[in-house]
Design a protein around this motif. Structure first.
Motif, PDB file in Angstrom:
ATOM      1  N   SER A  34       0.839  -1.192   0.000  1.00 35.21           N
ATOM      2  CA  SER A  34       0.000   0.000   0.000  1.00 35.21           C
ATOM      3  C   SER A  34       0.875   1.242   0.000  1.00 35.21           C
ATOM      4  CB  SER A  34      -0.924   0.015   1.221  1.00 35.21           C
ATOM      5  OG  SER A  34      -0.165  -0.008   2.420  1.00 35.21           O
ATOM      6  N   LEU A  35       0.285   2.368  -0.355  1.00 39.65           N
ATOM      7  CA  LEU A  35       1.008   3.628  -0.362  1.00 39.65           C
ATOM      8  C   LEU A  35       1.048   4.211   1.048  1.00 39.65           C
ATOM      9  CD1 LEU A  35      -0.490   5.227  -3.594  1.00 39.65           C
ATOM     10  CD2 LEU A  35       1.755   4.142  -3.326  1.00 39.65           C
ATOM     11  N   PRO A  36       2.084   4.970   1.369  1.00 38.89           N
ATOM     12  CA  PRO A  36       2.171   5.558   2.706  1.00 38.89           C
ATOM     13  C   PRO A  36       1.202   6.709   2.884  1.00 38.89           C
ATOM     14  CG  PRO A  36       3.960   6.357   1.353  1.00 38.89           C
ATOM     15  CD  PRO A  36       3.238   5.328   0.525  1.00 38.89           C
ATOM     16  N   VAL A  37       0.827   6.961   4.126  1.00 35.71           N
ATOM     17  CA  VAL A  37      -0.035   8.102   4.433  1.00 35.71           C
ATOM     18  C   VAL A  37       0.691   9.415   4.132  1.00 35.71           C
ATOM     19  CG1 VAL A  37      -1.266   9.310   6.271  1.00 35.71           C
ATOM     20  CG2 VAL A  37      -1.303   6.809   6.181  1.00 35.71           C
ATOM     21  N   ALA A  38       1.975   9.454   4.443  1.00 35.41           N
ATOM     22  CA  ALA A  38       2.777  10.658   4.208  1.00 35.41           C
ATOM     23  C   ALA A  38       3.973  10.292   3.324  1.00 35.41           C
ATOM     24  CB  ALA A  38       3.240  11.261   5.536  1.00 35.41           C
ATOM     25  N   PRO A  39       3.821  10.335   2.004  1.00 37.32           N
ATOM     26  CA  PRO A  39       4.924   9.963   1.115  1.00 37.32           C
ATOM     27  C   PRO A  39       6.135  10.876   1.296  1.00 37.32           C
ATOM     28  CG  PRO A  39       2.843  10.133  -0.082  1.00 37.32           C
ATOM     29  CD  PRO A  39       2.623  10.728   1.267  1.00 37.32           C
ATOM     30  N   LEU A  40       7.303  10.307   1.129  1.00 36.04           N
ATOM     31  CA  LEU A  40       8.537  11.074   1.206  1.00 36.04           C
ATOM     32  C   LEU A  40       8.855  11.664  -0.158  1.00 36.04           C
ATOM     33  CD1 LEU A  40      10.707   8.545   3.249  1.00 36.04           C
ATOM     34  CD2 LEU A  40       9.809  10.725   4.081  1.00 36.04           C
ATOM     35  N   GLU A  41       9.196  12.928  -0.182  1.00 35.40           N
ATOM     36  CA  GLU A  41       9.582  13.556  -1.438  1.00 35.40           C
ATOM     37  C   GLU A  41      10.852  12.894  -1.960  1.00 35.40           C
ATOM     38  OE1 GLU A  41      10.643  17.986  -3.261  1.00 35.40           O
ATOM     39  OE2 GLU A  41       9.988  17.763  -1.176  1.00 35.40           O
ATOM     40  N   GLY A  42      10.830  12.540  -3.224  1.00 34.94           N
ATOM     41  CA  GLY A  42      11.996  11.924  -3.834  1.00 34.94           C
ATOM     42  C   GLY A  42      11.942  10.416  -3.909  1.00 34.94           C
ATOM     43  N   VAL A  43      10.934   9.794  -3.315  1.00 35.74           N
ATOM     44  CA  VAL A  43      10.783   8.339  -3.366  1.00 35.74           C
ATOM     45  C   VAL A  43       9.728   7.977  -4.408  1.00 35.74           C
ATOM     46  CG1 VAL A  43      10.165   6.246  -2.095  1.00 35.74           C
ATOM     47  CG2 VAL A  43      11.433   8.080  -0.955  1.00 35.74           C
ATOM     48  N   ARG A  44      10.053   7.039  -5.272  1.00 34.84           N
ATOM     49  CA  ARG A  44       9.078   6.504  -6.239  1.00 34.84           C
ATOM     50  C   ARG A  44       8.376   5.316  -5.589  1.00 34.84           C
ATOM     51  NH1 ARG A  44       9.372   2.842 -11.337  1.00 34.84           N
ATOM     52  NH2 ARG A  44      11.284   2.048 -10.370  1.00 34.84           N
ATOM     53  N   TYR A  45       7.079   5.427  -5.379  1.00 35.13           N
ATOM     54  CA  TYR A  45       6.317   4.394  -4.691  1.00 35.13           C
ATOM     55  C   TYR A  45       5.584   3.505  -5.695  1.00 35.13           C
ATOM     56  CZ  TYR A  45       7.151   6.855  -0.313  1.00 35.13           C
ATOM     57  OH  TYR A  45       7.753   7.441   0.786  1.00 35.13           O
ATOM     58  N   LEU A  46       5.788   2.207  -5.554  1.00 37.97           N
ATOM     59  CA  LEU A  46       5.067   1.218  -6.335  1.00 37.97           C
ATOM     60  C   LEU A  46       4.308   0.315  -5.381  1.00 37.97           C
ATOM     61  CD1 LEU A  46       7.877   0.129  -8.844  1.00 37.97           C
ATOM     62  CD2 LEU A  46       6.086   1.836  -9.221  1.00 37.97           C
ATOM     63  N   THR A  47       3.132  -0.116  -5.781  1.00 41.61           N
ATOM     64  CA  THR A  47       2.384  -1.068  -4.968  1.00 41.61           C
ATOM     65  C   THR A  47       2.387  -2.416  -5.669  1.00 41.61           C
ATOM     66  OG1 THR A  47       0.294  -0.391  -6.004  1.00 41.61           O
ATOM     67  CG2 THR A  47       0.907   0.677  -3.928  1.00 41.61           C
ATOM     68  N   GLY A  48       2.490  -3.455  -4.862  1.00 44.40           N
ATOM     69  CA  GLY A  48       2.507  -4.799  -5.416  1.00 44.40           C
ATOM     70  C   GLY A  48       3.008  -5.783  -4.385  1.00 44.40           C
ATOM     71  N   SER A  49       3.132  -7.019  -4.797  1.00 47.02           N
ATOM     72  CA  SER A  49       3.548  -8.096  -3.909  1.00 47.02           C
ATOM     73  C   SER A  49       5.050  -8.317  -3.984  1.00 47.02           C
ATOM     74  CB  SER A  49       2.826  -9.389  -4.295  1.00 47.02           C
ATOM     75  OG  SER A  49       3.368 -10.499  -3.617  1.00 47.02           O
ATOM     76  N   ALA A  50       5.632  -8.671  -2.854  1.00 54.93           N
ATOM     77  CA  ALA A  50       7.055  -9.030  -2.834  1.00 54.93           C
ATOM     78  C   ALA A  50       7.308 -10.312  -3.595  1.00 54.93           C
ATOM     79  CB  ALA A  50       7.536  -9.175  -1.393  1.00 54.93           C
ATOM     80  N   ASP A  51       6.254 -11.048  -3.949  1.00 55.92           N
ATOM     81  CA  ASP A  51       6.405 -12.241  -4.777  1.00 55.92           C
ATOM     82  C   ASP A  51       6.738 -11.882  -6.222  1.00 55.92           C
ATOM     83  OD1 ASP A  51       5.895 -14.317  -2.893  1.00 55.92           O
ATOM     84  OD2 ASP A  51       3.777 -13.801  -2.939  1.00 55.92           O
TER      85      ASP A  51
END
Length: 213
Positions: A34-51
């Protein structure tokens, strides 16, 4: 500057490492459910499974694995981290696995804490699963894979008492470090500093490293 992918980048450890990495100018990708409540500037967030981490690790110089074997992740780390090891070996990325305190030894040559029978029951399953990951890396890591297994202090994590970062830490191998009062502790910020220091200036390869005050 390195391209760093953090598997579990929105958890306690992953978010601290991400914050430290972007503060130093590294490019950071986070893969989590899931995405964070407070995203950090400069981080590219992807959602998905560690599988299925391929989308996140493509082009990474360093892959940092921070998944805790709790809840529905329990019992999955051997499979997931084995796959990450194969991907890292194929691409030439360094694999940094965040493990646990119980994979350390009380003294040189002694059995690891996780190999004993006196683990607190609420932590025993997690400790043994992380220790099995270390054992698998030692015995079965792909040839040529640059990996490091990182053990924090005994008192570490979101449950630990909040403290101001000290900006310093001690470094060990596979034997637990304690302070003069017999305490093993490190804050999230200082552990993240230690991990990024190890990424920027590697001190171990295909080995374990331990950070504590």
């Amino acid at each position: 500057m390195a391209d760093i992918t953090i598997i579990g980048g929105t958890g306690f450890t992953g978010s601290h490492i991400a914050q430290e990495a972007v503060a130093r100018g590294h490019r950071v990708t986070s893969l989590s459910r899931s995405l964070p409540v407070a995203p950090l500037e400069g981080v590219r967030y992807l959602t998905g499974s560690a599988d299925e981490p391929e989308q996140a690790v493509e082009g990474a110089d360093v892959i940092v694995a921070t998944v805790s074997p709790r809840g529905d992740s329990a019992g999955t780390l051997g499979r997931r981290y084995g796959h990450l090891a194969e991907l890292a070996a194929a691409s030439g990325a360094r694999l940094v696995v965040i493990g646990g305190f119980s994979s350390l030894r009380p003294a040189p040559g002694a059995p690891r804490f996780a190999e004993g029978d006196d683990l607190p029951p609420q932590f025993a399953g997690e400790a043994r699963e992380l220790n099995a990951v270390l054992g698998d890396l030692i015995e079965n890591a792909p040839a040529g894979l640059d990996w490091v297994f990182v053990s924090p202090a005994a008192t570490y994590g979101s449950y630990a008492p909040a403290s101001e970062p000290r900006g310093s830490y001690r470094v060990g191998d596979d034997v637990a470090l304690f302070d003069a009062e017999g305490t093993s502790f490190i804050s999230g910020q200082d552990f993240a500093q230690a991990v990024i220091d190890e990424i920027e200036t590697p001190s171990r390869s295909r080995a374990q490293v331990h950070f504590a005050y």
